[in-house]
Motif scaffolding. Structure first.
Motif, PDB file in Angstrom:
ATOM      1  N   VAL A  63       0.768  -1.353   0.096  1.00 54.36           N
ATOM      2  CA  VAL A  63       0.080  -0.038  -0.124  1.00 54.36           C
ATOM      3  C   VAL A  63       0.919   1.327  -0.061  1.00 54.36           C
ATOM      4  CG1 VAL A  63      -1.690   1.440   1.272  1.00 54.36           C
ATOM      5  CG2 VAL A  63      -2.002  -1.331   0.943  1.00 54.36           C
ATOM      6  N   LEU A  64       1.940   1.274   1.043  1.00 51.23           N
ATOM      7  CA  LEU A  64       2.926   2.468   0.911  1.00 51.23           C
ATOM      8  C   LEU A  64       3.374   2.709  -0.413  1.00 51.23           C
ATOM      9  CD1 LEU A  64       4.056   4.823   2.474  1.00 51.23           C
ATOM     10  CD2 LEU A  64       5.728   3.124   3.358  1.00 51.23           C
ATOM     11  N   THR A  65       3.804   1.472  -0.954  1.00 47.87           N
ATOM     12  CA  THR A  65       4.602   1.533  -2.168  1.00 47.87           C
ATOM     13  C   THR A  65       3.649   1.980  -3.360  1.00 47.87           C
ATOM     14  OG1 THR A  65       5.630  -0.562  -1.786  1.00 47.87           O
ATOM     15  CG2 THR A  65       5.815   0.152  -4.274  1.00 47.87           C
ATOM     16  N   PHE A  66       2.436   1.609  -3.380  1.00 51.24           N
ATOM     17  CA  PHE A  66       1.384   2.255  -4.415  1.00 51.24           C
ATOM     18  C   PHE A  66       1.184   3.842  -4.202  1.00 51.24           C
ATOM     19  CE2 PHE A  66      -0.568  -2.197  -5.222  1.00 51.24           C
ATOM     20  CZ  PHE A  66       0.348  -2.428  -6.278  1.00 51.24           C
ATOM     21  N   PHE A  67       1.126   4.089  -2.816  1.00 52.15           N
ATOM     22  CA  PHE A  67       0.848   5.645  -2.610  1.00 52.15           C
ATOM     23  C   PHE A  67       1.999   6.350  -2.784  1.00 52.15           C
ATOM     24  CE2 PHE A  67       0.226   9.127   0.318  1.00 52.15           C
ATOM     25  CZ  PHE A  67      -0.933   9.484   0.020  1.00 52.15           C
ATOM     26  N   THR A  68       3.217   5.927  -2.579  1.00 54.44           N
ATOM     27  CA  THR A  68       4.423   6.772  -2.882  1.00 54.44           C
ATOM     28  C   THR A  68       4.689   6.959  -4.387  1.00 54.44           C
ATOM     29  OG1 THR A  68       5.595   5.716  -0.824  1.00 54.44           O
ATOM     30  CG2 THR A  68       6.688   7.066  -2.425  1.00 54.44           C
ATOM     31  N   CYS A  69       4.460   5.961  -5.009  1.00 57.27           N
ATOM     32  CA  CYS A  69       4.270   6.084  -6.544  1.00 57.27           C
ATOM     33  C   CYS A  69       3.295   7.131  -7.142  1.00 57.27           C
ATOM     34  CB  CYS A  69       4.163   4.546  -7.081  1.00 57.27           C
ATOM     35  SG  CYS A  69       4.708   4.772  -8.893  1.00 57.27           S
ATOM     36  N   THR A  84      -4.524  -5.015  17.190  1.00 59.43           N
ATOM     37  CA  THR A  84      -3.555  -4.483  18.079  1.00 59.43           C
ATOM     38  C   THR A  84      -2.081  -5.066  17.665  1.00 59.43           C
ATOM     39  OG1 THR A  84      -3.799  -6.265  19.852  1.00 59.43           O
ATOM     40  CG2 THR A  84      -4.752  -4.030  20.088  1.00 59.43           C
ATOM     41  N   GLY A  85      -1.920  -6.220  17.203  1.00 56.66           N
ATOM     42  CA  GLY A  85      -0.968  -6.619  16.550  1.00 56.66           C
ATOM     43  C   GLY A  85      -0.333  -6.238  15.267  1.00 56.66           C
ATOM     44  N   TYR A  86      -1.076  -5.367  14.539  1.00 56.80           N
ATOM     45  CA  TYR A  86      -0.852  -4.926  13.395  1.00 56.80           C
ATOM     46  C   TYR A  86      -0.951  -3.483  13.417  1.00 56.80           C
ATOM     47  CZ  TYR A  86      -1.357  -9.403  11.388  1.00 56.80           C
ATOM     48  OH  TYR A  86      -1.281 -11.021  11.275  1.00 56.80           O
ATOM     49  N   LEU A  87      -1.391  -2.669  14.402  1.00 49.34           N
ATOM     50  CA  LEU A  87      -1.509  -1.603  14.799  1.00 49.34           C
ATOM     51  C   LEU A  87      -0.286  -0.634  14.537  1.00 49.34           C
ATOM     52  CD1 LEU A  87      -3.301   0.945  15.525  1.00 49.34           C
ATOM     53  CD2 LEU A  87      -2.956   0.571  17.910  1.00 49.34           C
ATOM     54  N   PRO A  88       1.182  -1.109  15.070  1.00 50.60           N
ATOM     55  CA  PRO A  88       2.237  -0.381  14.912  1.00 50.60           C
ATOM     56  C   PRO A  88       2.647  -0.362  13.550  1.00 50.60           C
ATOM     57  CG  PRO A  88       2.399  -1.912  16.906  1.00 50.60           C
ATOM     58  CD  PRO A  88       1.166  -2.298  16.177  1.00 50.60           C
ATOM     59  N   ALA A  89       2.504  -1.314  12.582  1.00 50.85           N
ATOM     60  CA  ALA A  89       2.927  -1.340  11.353  1.00 50.85           C
ATOM     61  C   ALA A  89       1.918  -0.389  10.570  1.00 50.85           C
ATOM     62  CB  ALA A  89       3.054  -2.671  10.804  1.00 50.85           C
ATOM     63  N   GLY A  90       0.874  -0.232  10.831  1.00 49.09           N
ATOM     64  CA  GLY A  90      -0.155   0.446  10.094  1.00 49.09           C
ATOM     65  C   GLY A  90       0.014   1.953  10.597  1.00 49.09           C
ATOM     66  N   LEU A  91       0.330   2.232  11.798  1.00 45.08           N
ATOM     67  CA  LEU A  91       0.499   3.733  12.203  1.00 45.08           C
ATOM     68  C   LEU A  91       1.963   4.098  11.458  1.00 45.08           C
ATOM     69  CD1 LEU A  91      -0.390   3.708  15.931  1.00 45.08           C
ATOM     70  CD2 LEU A  91      -1.803   4.702  14.337  1.00 45.08           C
ATOM     71  N   ALA A 120       0.875   5.036   7.957  1.00 45.01           N
ATOM     72  CA  ALA A 120      -0.036   5.855   7.887  1.00 45.01           C
ATOM     73  C   ALA A 120       0.766   7.352   8.058  1.00 45.01           C
ATOM     74  CB  ALA A 120      -1.281   5.863   8.898  1.00 45.01           C
ATOM     75  N   ALA A 121       1.699   7.364   8.973  1.00 44.34           N
ATOM     76  CA  ALA A 121       2.598   8.660   9.317  1.00 44.34           C
ATOM     77  C   ALA A 121       3.500   8.882   8.085  1.00 44.34           C
ATOM     78  CB  ALA A 121       3.536   8.259  10.574  1.00 44.34           C
ATOM     79  N   ALA A 133       3.112  12.205   5.898  1.00 42.80           N
ATOM     80  CA  ALA A 133       4.249  13.443   5.521  1.00 42.80           C
ATOM     81  C   ALA A 133       4.531  13.343   3.907  1.00 42.80           C
ATOM     82  CB  ALA A 133       5.744  12.598   6.276  1.00 42.80           C
ATOM     83  N   GLU A 134       4.066  12.454   3.308  1.00 39.43           N
ATOM     84  CA  GLU A 134       4.200  12.537   1.761  1.00 39.43           C
ATOM     85  C   GLU A 134       3.459  13.510   1.545  1.00 39.43           C
ATOM     86  OE1 GLU A 134       5.986   8.142   0.563  1.00 39.43           O
ATOM     87  OE2 GLU A 134       3.908   8.558   0.404  1.00 39.43           O
ATOM     88  N   LEU A 135       1.981  13.495   1.932  1.00 40.38           N
ATOM     89  CA  LEU A 135       0.888  14.415   1.696  1.00 40.38           C
ATOM     90  C   LEU A 135       1.430  15.906   1.980  1.00 40.38           C
ATOM     91  CD1 LEU A 135      -2.395  12.724   2.425  1.00 40.38           C
ATOM     92  CD2 LEU A 135      -1.314  13.229   0.091  1.00 40.38           C
ATOM     93  N   VAL A 136       1.699  16.059   3.244  1.00 42.85           N
ATOM     94  CA  VAL A 136       2.305  17.457   3.598  1.00 42.85           C
ATOM     95  C   VAL A 136       3.350  17.875   2.532  1.00 42.85           C
ATOM     96  CG1 VAL A 136       3.312  18.701   5.354  1.00 42.85           C
ATOM     97  CG2 VAL A 136       1.613  17.230   5.928  1.00 42.85           C
TER      98      VAL A 136
END
Length: 204
Positions: A36-42, A89-96, A99-100, A104-107
Motif C-alpha cells: 500500500v505504501l509503495t503504491f501511494f508513494t508512486c 493491536t498486533g498490526y497497529l504499529p505497522a499500520g501507524l 499512515a505516518a 508526511a508525503e501528503l504534507v
C-alpha cells in the motif's frame, strides 16, 4: 538543491524501501501494508511530475481495490506461518508507521504545490493545449505503443504464472475438469425414454 528535488529523492527512497519490504518481510499482512505504501508513494511521485490522472488511477484502482483483494486472498489462504499476535493491536504499529509516512508525503506534496506554481517542472500536456488525460492517451498509443504492448504481454504471462503456481490438487475435494466438460457429447447427458402409451394414465 531545490525543494522539489529533495521531495523527489525522499519519495524515491521511501518507494525503494517499501518495495524491498514487500519482498523481504515474512508476515503477509505487513507485506500488504508495505505494498500500500509503495503504491501511494508512486502516486505521490506522479503528482510531483503533474501526472494527475495516473496518480488518481493508481490510488483508486490499486490502493482502493487491488489491495483489498490482496488482503482478502491472504485471509483466504489460511497461512500457518502467521505469528500469534494476530488481530488489530498486533498490526497497529505497522499500520501507524505506514499512515505516518503517507501523511508526511501528503504534507510535502502540498508544500511543493505552492512552490511549483509555474515552477520548473515541464508540463507537456499544457504546452500542447491538452488535458493531462488526453495527452497521456495520445502519447501512450502513438509514441509508446510497443512498450505498452510488451507490458500487456508481461502482465498476461504473470497472470498465467500466478494461476499455475497456486493450482494445487487436494484429495477429497470436488473439482471441475474443463477438458472433460468440453468433450461431453449430447448422448452422455441426454437420455430419451419411450414411455408406453397409457402407462400410468387412465384410458379415455
Amino acid at each position: 538543491m531545490s525543494f522539489e528535488a529533495l521531495l523527489f529523492y525522499f519519495f524515491a527512497s521511501v518507494l525503494v524501501a517499501a518495495s524491498l519490504a514487500v519482498v523481504t518481510l515474512r508476515n503477509p499482512v505487513h507485506c500488504a501494508l508495505a505494498l500500500v505504501l509503495t503504491f501511494f508513494t508512486c502516486a505521490c511521485l506522479w503528482l510531483l511530475l503533474r501526472a494527475e490522472f495516473l496518480a488518481i488511477a493508481l490510488v483508486l484502482v490499486y490502493v482502493g481495490a487491488v489491495m483489498v483483494l490482496f488482503l482478502f486472498v491472504v485471509m483466504m489462504l489460511d497461512i500457518k506461518t502467521l505469528p500469534g499476535r494476530e488481530g488489530f493491536t498486533g498490526y497497529l504499529p505497522a499500520g501507524l508507521v505506514v499512515a505516518a509516512v503517507m501523511l508526511a508525503e501528503l504534507v510535502g506534496l502540498m508544500g511543493a504545490r505552492k512552490l511549483m506554481a509555474g515552477g520548473p517542472v515541464r508540463d507537456a500536456a499544457a504546452e500542447q493545449g491538452l488535458s493531462n488525460t488526453e495527452w497521456l492517451g495520445r502519447t501512450l498509443f502513438s509514441d509508446y505503443i510497443l512498450p505498452f504492448e510488451i507490458a500487456a504481454v508481461i502482465l498476461t504471462v504473470a497472470i498465467v504464472a500466478a494461476v499455475a503456481l497456486t493450482l494445487r490438487r487436494r484429495p477429497n475435494v470436488r473439482t471441475q475438469d474443463p477438458t472433460a466438460q468440453a468433450a461431453t457429447r449430447k448422448a452422455d447427458r441426454l437420455h430419451l425414454v419411450d414411455l408406453a402409451r397409457g402407462n400410468g394414465s387412465k384410458q379415455a
